[in-house]
Every structure is written in C-alpha cells, then in structure tokens.
Design a protein around this motif. Sequence first.
Motif, PDB file in Angstrom:
ATOM      1  N   GLY A  24     -98.648 -82.520  -7.201  1.00  0.00           N
ATOM      2  CA  GLY A  24     -97.650 -83.458  -7.678  1.00  0.00           C
ATOM      3  C   GLY A  24     -97.274 -83.341  -9.143  1.00  0.00           C
ATOM      4  N   SER A  25     -97.795 -82.330  -9.828  1.00  0.00           N
ATOM      5  CA  SER A  25     -97.501 -82.159 -11.249  1.00  0.00           C
ATOM      6  C   SER A  25     -96.267 -81.291 -11.448  1.00  0.00           C
ATOM      7  CB  SER A  25     -98.699 -81.522 -11.964  1.00  0.00           C
ATOM      8  OG  SER A  25     -98.778 -80.134 -11.668  1.00  0.00           O
ATOM      9  N   ASP A  26     -95.892 -81.071 -12.704  1.00  0.00           N
ATOM     10  CA  ASP A  26     -94.765 -80.206 -13.037  1.00  0.00           C
ATOM     11  C   ASP A  26     -95.191 -78.747 -13.151  1.00  0.00           C
ATOM     12  OD1 ASP A  26     -92.551 -82.258 -13.481  1.00  0.00           O
ATOM     13  OD2 ASP A  26     -94.121 -83.022 -14.798  1.00  0.00           O
ATOM     14  N   PHE A  27     -96.487 -78.476 -13.014  1.00  0.00           N
ATOM     15  CA  PHE A  27     -97.003 -77.114 -12.957  1.00  0.00           C
ATOM     16  C   PHE A  27     -97.000 -76.642 -11.501  1.00  0.00           C
ATOM     17  CE2 PHE A  27     -98.761 -78.749 -16.886  1.00  0.00           C
ATOM     18  CZ  PHE A  27     -98.698 -77.671 -17.753  1.00  0.00           C
ATOM     19  N   THR A  28     -96.748 -75.372 -11.293  1.00  0.00           N
ATOM     20  CA  THR A  28     -96.816 -74.801  -9.958  1.00  0.00           C
ATOM     21  C   THR A  28     -98.193 -74.187  -9.733  1.00  0.00           C
ATOM     22  OG1 THR A  28     -96.060 -72.593 -10.626  1.00  0.00           O
ATOM     23  CG2 THR A  28     -94.362 -74.243 -10.111  1.00  0.00           C
ATOM     24  N   TYR A  29     -98.480 -73.836  -8.480  1.00  0.00           N
ATOM     25  CA  TYR A  29     -99.725 -73.127  -8.174  1.00  0.00           C
ATOM     26  C   TYR A  29     -99.803 -71.834  -8.988  1.00  0.00           C
ATOM     27  CZ  TYR A  29    -100.646 -76.242  -4.213  1.00  0.00           C
ATOM     28  OH  TYR A  29    -100.916 -77.341  -3.436  1.00  0.00           O
ATOM     29  N   GLU A  30     -98.674 -71.150  -9.140  1.00  0.00           N
ATOM     30  CA  GLU A  30     -98.643 -69.905  -9.897  1.00  0.00           C
ATOM     31  C   GLU A  30     -98.935 -70.141 -11.374  1.00  0.00           C
ATOM     32  OE1 GLU A  30     -95.746 -66.207  -9.489  1.00  0.00           O
ATOM     33  OE2 GLU A  30     -94.839 -67.777 -10.721  1.00  0.00           O
ATOM     34  N   ASP A  31     -98.488 -71.278 -11.917  1.00  0.00           N
ATOM     35  CA  ASP A  31     -98.772 -71.585 -13.318  1.00  0.00           C
ATOM     36  C   ASP A  31    -100.272 -71.702 -13.573  1.00  0.00           C
ATOM     37  OD1 ASP A  31     -96.049 -71.762 -14.009  1.00  0.00           O
ATOM     38  OD2 ASP A  31     -95.955 -73.874 -13.443  1.00  0.00           O
ATOM     39  N   ILE A  32    -101.018 -72.154 -12.569  1.00  0.00           N
ATOM     40  CA  ILE A  32    -102.452 -72.358 -12.744  1.00  0.00           C
ATOM     41  C   ILE A  32    -103.191 -71.034 -12.855  1.00  0.00           C
ATOM     42  CG2 ILE A  32    -104.532 -73.391 -11.740  1.00  0.00           C
ATOM     43  CD1 ILE A  32    -102.379 -75.395 -12.687  1.00  0.00           C
ATOM     44  N   SER A  33    -102.864 -70.073 -11.986  1.00  0.00           N
ATOM     45  CA  SER A  33    -103.615 -68.818 -11.960  1.00  0.00           C
ATOM     46  C   SER A  33    -102.850 -67.620 -12.504  1.00  0.00           C
ATOM     47  CB  SER A  33    -104.077 -68.516 -10.529  1.00  0.00           C
ATOM     48  OG  SER A  33    -102.977 -68.491  -9.639  1.00  0.00           O
ATOM     49  N   GLY A  34    -101.574 -67.804 -12.827  1.00  0.00           N
ATOM     50  CA  GLY A  34    -100.814 -66.736 -13.471  1.00  0.00           C
ATOM     51  C   GLY A  34    -100.038 -65.852 -12.515  1.00  0.00           C
TER      52      GLY A  34
END
Length: 266
Positions: free
Chosen positions: A132-142
């Motif tokens: 539910g955040s403004d970060f995506t799954y890809e943002d977390i792990s690059g």
Amino acid sequence: MRSITITIGLAVVLTFAWAAGVRAQPSAEEIVARSLQAFYYAGKDQRARISMRLVNARGKERKREMTMLRKNLGSGGEQRYYLYFHAPADVKGTAFMVWKYPAREDDRWIFIPSIELVRHIAADDKRSSFVGSDFTYEDISGREVGDERHRLQGEGTLSGRPVYRIESVPKAKLDYVRRLTWIDRERDLPLKEEYYDGRGKLLRTFTADAVRQVGGHWTVMRRTMRDAQSGHRTEVVFNQVSYDIGLGKDLFSKRYLQRPPKQWIR
C-alpha cells in the motif's frame, strides 16, 4: 630546434592528459551500475529496523514497522531479502521475501498471516505497490542496469552535493517511460529520481532525505517517495542499521516466512 622539441613534448603531454581525462569520464551505464551497487549491495549483508509513514493528500497517516534482512550471494549480483512486519496489528506477522537473480526475473513471496497463505508474486506484479505504499516491489530490491537505456545528461549539484544527471528509458513497457536520476558523484547514491509518463507528466519523485556513513558504507537513512498525481507520499526511516553481521543463507527460505527467525527479528 630545442624550442620545437619542447613544444612537441608539451603537446604530447597535453594530448595524453586530455585522453586520460576522457577515459576518466564514466559512461552512463557505469554510473548507474555503481549507484545500484552502493544503494542495494553495500556490505556482505545488512540488517535494519525500518519505520514507514504513509501520508495522504489530506495529511492522514498510517504507520508500518518492519525489520529487513539482506544477504549478497557472491559477487555475481544474486541476493536474498527478507522483510518482517511488526506493526500495526492488521499487518503484523506479514513477511516478504525476494530471491534476486542477475539476468532473469526475481522470485518474490509474501506471507499473509490473516489467511495463513504464502503467495508467489508474479513477475508482472513487480511494479505494483509494496504493502500500500508509494514504493513498488522493484523499488525494494532494485532493478538491473540492462532493464533501461541510460544517457548522461551532464553534471551539477543537488543540495550542495556534486551529482551526475542520468536519463533512463525502460526497454519494456512499464508505468513510466522516462526516469531522471541525480546520482552523487562521490558516494554513488541516488539522491533524487523523477518518473514521467508518455505525456511528460511527473508520476513519482524519490528523494534521499538523509545520508550517513554506517560501518564504512554510505547509507540513505531517510527516504521519501511522492505520488505527484494523488499527493500521497511514503516516508521511510532506517534505524539500527548494521552490515556484515553474518546472516546465513538458510534464513531466506520459505519456511521462515511463516516462522520468522527470532534472533534477527526483534
């Protein structure tokens, strides 16, 4: 004749100096690769307690508390991530894991405690919102360097730091068609990113709001992602950050999604 010899020698020296200067200028791909290394791969492993604040356009907020574990597997780019949610009550016990591979799609799983289900996250969902955040799954792990085409637009300063300005265009069809990144020339960390759609409208903005050296590694301790369309933003603070603590590879297995490793999740 001696004057001519000196002039020629000086010209040769200047030519080599100019050539060395040209060689010293890294390519856009090299700059992005170094940035990904500094941002996602610092140390052999990492543990951090993370606070997340989700704020809508009216100022109403929700909070998340989690622990993140990360381990690099050798020097080839393979990684493991594990995130465990401590709070609030509606997400407590949720766990998220990534097996990150170079040159192929990552494996991602999420454990939802309310229904006691481990769900594999499809590759197509990597651009979806992370809890539910403004970060995506890809943002977390690059992402991978080769996922986009990169162009160096120039150098400058941002908040007093020397930066490269890089334009990146994804090779596959995504929610954005253009990304601008300001990368610290000395620390290699991304200090700002802007994502644009096909009409040139700003979609999201990432900012590195606080940077500190921890265990010899420059670390973004506070970061924000803003949704330009909705006015929603997500603020993330890294606390209790430590590197090279000896995390075992076995911690990053699906059985620990349902039974978190208590010695590391505190």
